[in-house]
Design a protein around this motif. Structure first.
Motif, PDB file in Angstrom:
ATOM      1  N   LYS A 163     -53.871  -3.947  21.847  1.00  0.00           N
ATOM      2  CA  LYS A 163     -53.444  -4.420  20.522  1.00  0.00           C
ATOM      3  C   LYS A 163     -52.366  -5.487  20.654  1.00  0.00           C
ATOM      4  CE  LYS A 163     -54.477  -0.083  18.274  1.00  0.00           C
ATOM      5  NZ  LYS A 163     -54.540   0.502  16.967  1.00  0.00           N
ATOM      6  N   TYR A 184     -59.057   1.527  19.054  1.00  0.00           N
ATOM      7  CA  TYR A 184     -58.794   0.442  19.999  1.00  0.00           C
ATOM      8  C   TYR A 184     -57.565   0.830  20.820  1.00  0.00           C
ATOM      9  CZ  TYR A 184     -58.639  -4.618  21.077  1.00  0.00           C
ATOM     10  OH  TYR A 184     -58.687  -5.838  21.670  1.00  0.00           O
ATOM     11  N   ASP A 225     -62.953  -1.891  22.106  1.00  0.00           N
ATOM     12  CA  ASP A 225     -63.206  -3.171  21.423  1.00  0.00           C
ATOM     13  C   ASP A 225     -64.584  -3.093  20.764  1.00  0.00           C
ATOM     14  OD1 ASP A 225     -63.871  -5.881  20.819  1.00  0.00           O
ATOM     15  OD2 ASP A 225     -62.386  -6.531  22.295  1.00  0.00           O
ATOM     16  N   PHE A 226     -64.659  -3.450  19.474  1.00  0.00           N
ATOM     17  CA  PHE A 226     -65.960  -3.319  18.786  1.00  0.00           C
ATOM     18  C   PHE A 226     -67.022  -4.200  19.427  1.00  0.00           C
ATOM     19  CE2 PHE A 226     -63.986  -6.792  16.341  1.00  0.00           C
ATOM     20  CZ  PHE A 226     -65.030  -7.686  16.171  1.00  0.00           C
ATOM     21  N   ARG A 227     -66.561  -5.240  20.206  1.00  0.00           N
ATOM     22  CA  ARG A 227     -67.526  -6.151  20.826  1.00  0.00           C
ATOM     23  C   ARG A 227     -68.060  -5.628  22.160  1.00  0.00           C
ATOM     24  NH1 ARG A 227     -63.032 -10.677  20.012  1.00  0.00           N
ATOM     25  NH2 ARG A 227     -61.911  -8.871  20.837  1.00  0.00           N
ATOM     26  N   ASP A 229     -52.767  -6.905  12.968  1.00  0.00           N
ATOM     27  CA  ASP A 229     -53.942  -6.241  12.414  1.00  0.00           C
ATOM     28  C   ASP A 229     -53.702  -4.790  12.041  1.00  0.00           C
ATOM     29  OD1 ASP A 229     -55.802  -8.350  12.498  1.00  0.00           O
ATOM     30  OD2 ASP A 229     -56.028  -8.087  14.662  1.00  0.00           O
ATOM     31  N   GLU A 230     -52.478  -4.324  12.189  1.00  0.00           N
ATOM     32  CA  GLU A 230     -52.229  -2.888  11.959  1.00  0.00           C
ATOM     33  C   GLU A 230     -51.916  -2.614  10.489  1.00  0.00           C
ATOM     34  OE1 GLU A 230     -53.131  -1.139  14.570  1.00  0.00           O
ATOM     35  OE2 GLU A 230     -53.282  -3.081  15.561  1.00  0.00           O
ATOM     36  N   PHE A 231     -52.959  -2.621   9.683  1.00  0.00           N
ATOM     37  CA  PHE A 231     -52.830  -2.312   8.249  1.00  0.00           C
ATOM     38  C   PHE A 231     -53.655  -1.067   7.980  1.00  0.00           C
ATOM     39  CE2 PHE A 231     -51.700  -6.676   8.504  1.00  0.00           C
ATOM     40  CZ  PHE A 231     -50.779  -6.872   7.495  1.00  0.00           C
ATOM     41  N   TYR A 232     -52.986   0.035   7.696  1.00  0.00           N
ATOM     42  CA  TYR A 232     -53.713   1.290   7.552  1.00  0.00           C
ATOM     43  C   TYR A 232     -54.013   1.596   6.087  1.00  0.00           C
ATOM     44  CZ  TYR A 232     -52.838   1.528  12.428  1.00  0.00           C
ATOM     45  OH  TYR A 232     -52.824   1.218  13.758  1.00  0.00           O
ATOM     46  N   THR A 233     -55.274   1.965   5.869  1.00  0.00           N
ATOM     47  CA  THR A 233     -55.770   2.156   4.504  1.00  0.00           C
ATOM     48  C   THR A 233     -55.324   3.507   3.961  1.00  0.00           C
ATOM     49  OG1 THR A 233     -57.685   0.953   5.311  1.00  0.00           O
ATOM     50  CG2 THR A 233     -57.871   1.914   3.114  1.00  0.00           C
ATOM     51  N   LEU A 271     -60.171 -10.898  13.172  1.00  0.00           N
ATOM     52  CA  LEU A 271     -61.510 -11.027  13.768  1.00  0.00           C
ATOM     53  C   LEU A 271     -62.592 -10.816  12.708  1.00  0.00           C
ATOM     54  CD1 LEU A 271     -60.951  -8.951  17.052  1.00  0.00           C
ATOM     55  CD2 LEU A 271     -61.137 -11.434  16.856  1.00  0.00           C
ATOM     56  N   THR A 328     -65.242   0.672   7.425  1.00  0.00           N
ATOM     57  CA  THR A 328     -63.899   0.537   8.001  1.00  0.00           C
ATOM     58  C   THR A 328     -63.099  -0.564   7.319  1.00  0.00           C
ATOM     59  OG1 THR A 328     -62.661   0.467  10.087  1.00  0.00           O
ATOM     60  CG2 THR A 328     -64.413  -1.144   9.849  1.00  0.00           C
ATOM     61  N   ASN A 329     -61.869  -0.665   7.758  1.00  0.00           N
ATOM     62  CA  ASN A 329     -61.017  -1.797   7.436  1.00  0.00           C
ATOM     63  C   ASN A 329     -60.847  -2.535   8.766  1.00  0.00           C
ATOM     64  OD1 ASN A 329     -58.969  -3.531   6.813  1.00  0.00           O
ATOM     65  ND2 ASN A 329     -57.472  -1.953   6.299  1.00  0.00           N
ATOM     66  N   PHE A 383     -59.712   7.243   6.989  1.00  0.00           N
ATOM     67  CA  PHE A 383     -61.178   7.166   6.957  1.00  0.00           C
ATOM     68  C   PHE A 383     -61.758   8.392   7.669  1.00  0.00           C
ATOM     69  CE2 PHE A 383     -60.560   2.600   6.148  1.00  0.00           C
ATOM     70  CZ  PHE A 383     -61.544   2.372   5.197  1.00  0.00           C
ATOM     71  N   CYS A 408     -62.928   0.349  14.894  1.00  0.00           N
ATOM     72  CA  CYS A 408     -61.609  -0.256  14.637  1.00  0.00           C
ATOM     73  C   CYS A 408     -60.742   0.714  13.854  1.00  0.00           C
ATOM     74  CB  CYS A 408     -61.715  -1.553  13.844  1.00  0.00           C
ATOM     75  SG  CYS A 408     -62.929  -2.682  14.475  1.00  0.00           S
ATOM     76  N   ASP A 409     -60.875   1.964  14.145  1.00  0.00           N
ATOM     77  CA  ASP A 409     -60.120   2.960  13.407  1.00  0.00           C
ATOM     78  C   ASP A 409     -59.022   3.499  14.321  1.00  0.00           C
ATOM     79  OD1 ASP A 409     -60.246   3.809  10.800  1.00  0.00           O
ATOM     80  OD2 ASP A 409     -60.929   5.782  11.362  1.00  0.00           O
TER      81      ASP A 409
HETATM   82  C1  LIG Z   1     -56.718  -3.364   9.532  1.00  0.00           C
HETATM   83  S1  LIG Z   1     -56.492  -2.134  10.782  1.00  0.00           S
HETATM   84  C2  LIG Z   1     -57.273  -0.784  10.040  1.00  0.00           C
HETATM   85  C3  LIG Z   1     -57.133   0.506  10.751  1.00  0.00           C
HETATM   86  C4  LIG Z   1     -57.953   1.637  10.105  1.00  0.00           C
HETATM   87  N1  LIG Z   1     -59.363   1.303  10.133  1.00  0.00           N
HETATM   88  C5  LIG Z   1     -57.514   1.884   8.687  1.00  0.00           C
HETATM   89  O1  LIG Z   1     -58.097   1.302   7.788  1.00  0.00           O
HETATM   90  O2  LIG Z   1     -56.576   2.631   8.453  1.00  0.00           O
HETATM   91  C6  LIG Z   1     -57.612  -2.754  12.016  1.00  0.00           C
HETATM   92  C7  LIG Z   1     -57.536  -2.027  13.345  1.00  0.00           C
HETATM   93  O3  LIG Z   1     -58.436  -2.692  14.265  1.00  0.00           O
HETATM   94  C8  LIG Z   1     -57.837  -2.728  15.551  1.00  0.00           C
HETATM   95  N2  LIG Z   1     -58.442  -3.835  16.338  1.00  0.00           N
HETATM   96  C9  LIG Z   1     -57.964  -5.074  16.561  1.00  0.00           C
HETATM   97  N3  LIG Z   1     -58.809  -5.753  17.345  1.00  0.00           N
HETATM   98  C10 LIG Z   1     -59.835  -4.915  17.626  1.00  0.00           C
HETATM   99  C11 LIG Z   1     -61.021  -5.042  18.408  1.00  0.00           C
HETATM  100  N4  LIG Z   1     -61.308  -6.177  19.046  1.00  0.00           N
HETATM  101  N5  LIG Z   1     -61.854  -3.982  18.480  1.00  0.00           N
HETATM  102  C12 LIG Z   1     -61.575  -2.825  17.823  1.00  0.00           C
HETATM  103  N6  LIG Z   1     -60.471  -2.656  17.073  1.00  0.00           N
HETATM  104  C13 LIG Z   1     -59.611  -3.685  16.968  1.00  0.00           C
HETATM  105  C14 LIG Z   1     -56.374  -2.973  15.235  1.00  0.00           C
HETATM  106  O4  LIG Z   1     -55.580  -2.620  16.359  1.00  0.00           O
HETATM  107  C15 LIG Z   1     -56.173  -2.077  14.007  1.00  0.00           C
HETATM  108  O5  LIG Z   1     -55.783  -0.803  14.376  1.00  0.00           O
END
Ligand SMILES: C[S@@+](CC[C@H](N)C(=O)[O-])C[C@H]1O[C@@H](n2cnc3c(N)ncnc32)[C@H](O)[C@@H]1O
Length: 370
Positions: free
Chosen positions: A83, A78, A141-143, A16-20, A165, A159-160, A57, A49-50
């Protein structure tokens, strides 16, 4: 999603580590500001999730805090220990220098950054230097209840989110009726929870789409798959994003620009697509009373019935021009088919303007014959 694309592989591996990138955020957010300069005025924006220390962002909204008239900006990250597949971690210089730095918490806890109208460093302006941060009680965790409370406080969520999830994340926003702007994958449109939101105009596509994205920065451990994967001039590893889209429920201008289309007769005579031009008539589905439109720009402007279009149509969808009827399935509950063959996911739509246009012509004819 192509089977060998970086995002497809990542999704399967729960990476999930894709940074925008800054440029993608800027291009998108500015389009909403151009449409309505006050869109974020007096609002609280949450970026969950940043990764506030690294995220573009957070930097972007901190920079534009005053210009956009924000009330408050919050971003949460997170915990690295929560992670998946994060072997390497180094606390930032910023965090290590802070009086509240904690060696254990830096790996186990989420972090929160807040910017409001408090001029923390008393330099006469509100900017990124006034961001206040702390460790969260949990892992971010966003949840979690902790992040949920920030969600409840926020007016807009941007966000991204983690691709793995996505459904849960979208549901988390929708259940609290928030305004939102999030990055997603085109395939998400095909999820059964997602399409009804699009159909009912509760969510639509933003502006950035596929190749218009500059790509995402990924960690060292991620493979650079796909033809457009590269290392940029700053050494960032970038992966290609053919299928990436923004999803939102915030208004923007393109959404209200109708497509300029030819009539059915003109399409069959002049279409630039051989597949359309070579035919005497558009194909009909075996299992639904609708015609197949293989390309969005081949939608006939004067057809009154239902038409099946590719999902990329949504990028051009103008709700004043078209009505979305149904997704993918025929009357028999099976995928739409033509002579037994199923084209890739189709959306069934109807021309709204056509009704108006045809009604107009009927009136004209009636007047003429009267
Ligand atoms: C697609 S990345 C985007 C990061 C950042 N928002 C950006 O766009 O540069 C998603 C991020 O969500 C984190 N993540 C994964 N599961 C999560 C969770 N349950 N709650 C919060 N963050 C989570 C990942 O570790 C990752 O850093």
């Amino acid at each position: 999603m192509p089977k060998n694309s970086s995002l497809h592989i990542a999704n399967k591996a729960k990476q999930d580590e894709f940074y925008t990138q800054w440029s993608d955020i800027k291009k998108e957010v500015q389009a909403y500001i151009e449409y309505n300069p006050d869109v974020f005025r007096g609002k609280t924006i949450l970026c969950p999730c940043d990764d506030p220390e690294w995220s573009n962002f957070t930097k972007f909204f901190a920079l534009h805090f005053v210009e956009y008239g924000l009330k408050k900006f919050i971003s949460t990250s997170y915990a690295v220990e929560s992670k998946v597949n994060m072997e390497y971690y180094q606390a930032s210089f910023f965090e290590e220098q802070s009086p509240i730095f904690d060696e254990k918490k830096t790996r186990a806890k989420g972090k929160i950054f807040i910017l409001d109208s408090e001029d923390v460093n008393h330099d006469g302006k509100i900017d990124i230097e006034d961001l206040q941060w702390n460790y969260m009680d949990g892992d971010g965790d966003f949840r979690s209840k902790e992040v949920e409370e920030f969600r409840n406080e926020a007016d807009v969520i941007i966000t991204n989110p983690p691709f793995s999830l996505f459904r849960e994340f979208l549901n988390w926003i929708i259940e609290d009726n928030k305004r939102f702007l999030i990055i997603s994958n085109m395939n998400a449109i095909t999820y059964k929870e997602v399409f009804p939101l699009i159909k009912n105009n509760r969510m639509w596509m933003g502006l950035g789409f596929g190749r218009s994205f500059q790509g995402f920065i990924v960690p060292e451990s991620y493979p650079l798959n796909g033809t457009e994967a590269r290392i940029d001039k700053d050494g960032n590893r970038i992966v290609s994003t053919n299928n990436t889209i923004w999803l939102t429920n915030i208004e923007h201008g393109r959404r209200h620009q109708p497509l300029h289309l030819m009539t059915m007769a003109d399409n069959l005579k002049h279409s630039k697509h051989k597949k359309v031009k070579e035919k005497l008539a558009y194909d009909k589905y075996d299992n639904y009373d609708a015609i197949e439109i293989p390309f969005t720009d081949a939608i006939p402007s004067d057809y009154q019935g239902v038409m099946g279009v590719p999902i990329s149509f949504l990028y051009k969808y103008c709700p004043e021009q078209f009505e979305i009827i149904k997704f993918r399935k025929g009357d028999d509950g099976k995928d739409l088919s033509i002579n037994g063959k199923c084209p890739y996911f189709r959306i069934l739509i109807k021309n709204k303007k056509c009704n108006w246009f045809c009604e107009g012509r009927k009136d004209e004819q009636t007047n003429r014959t009267a």
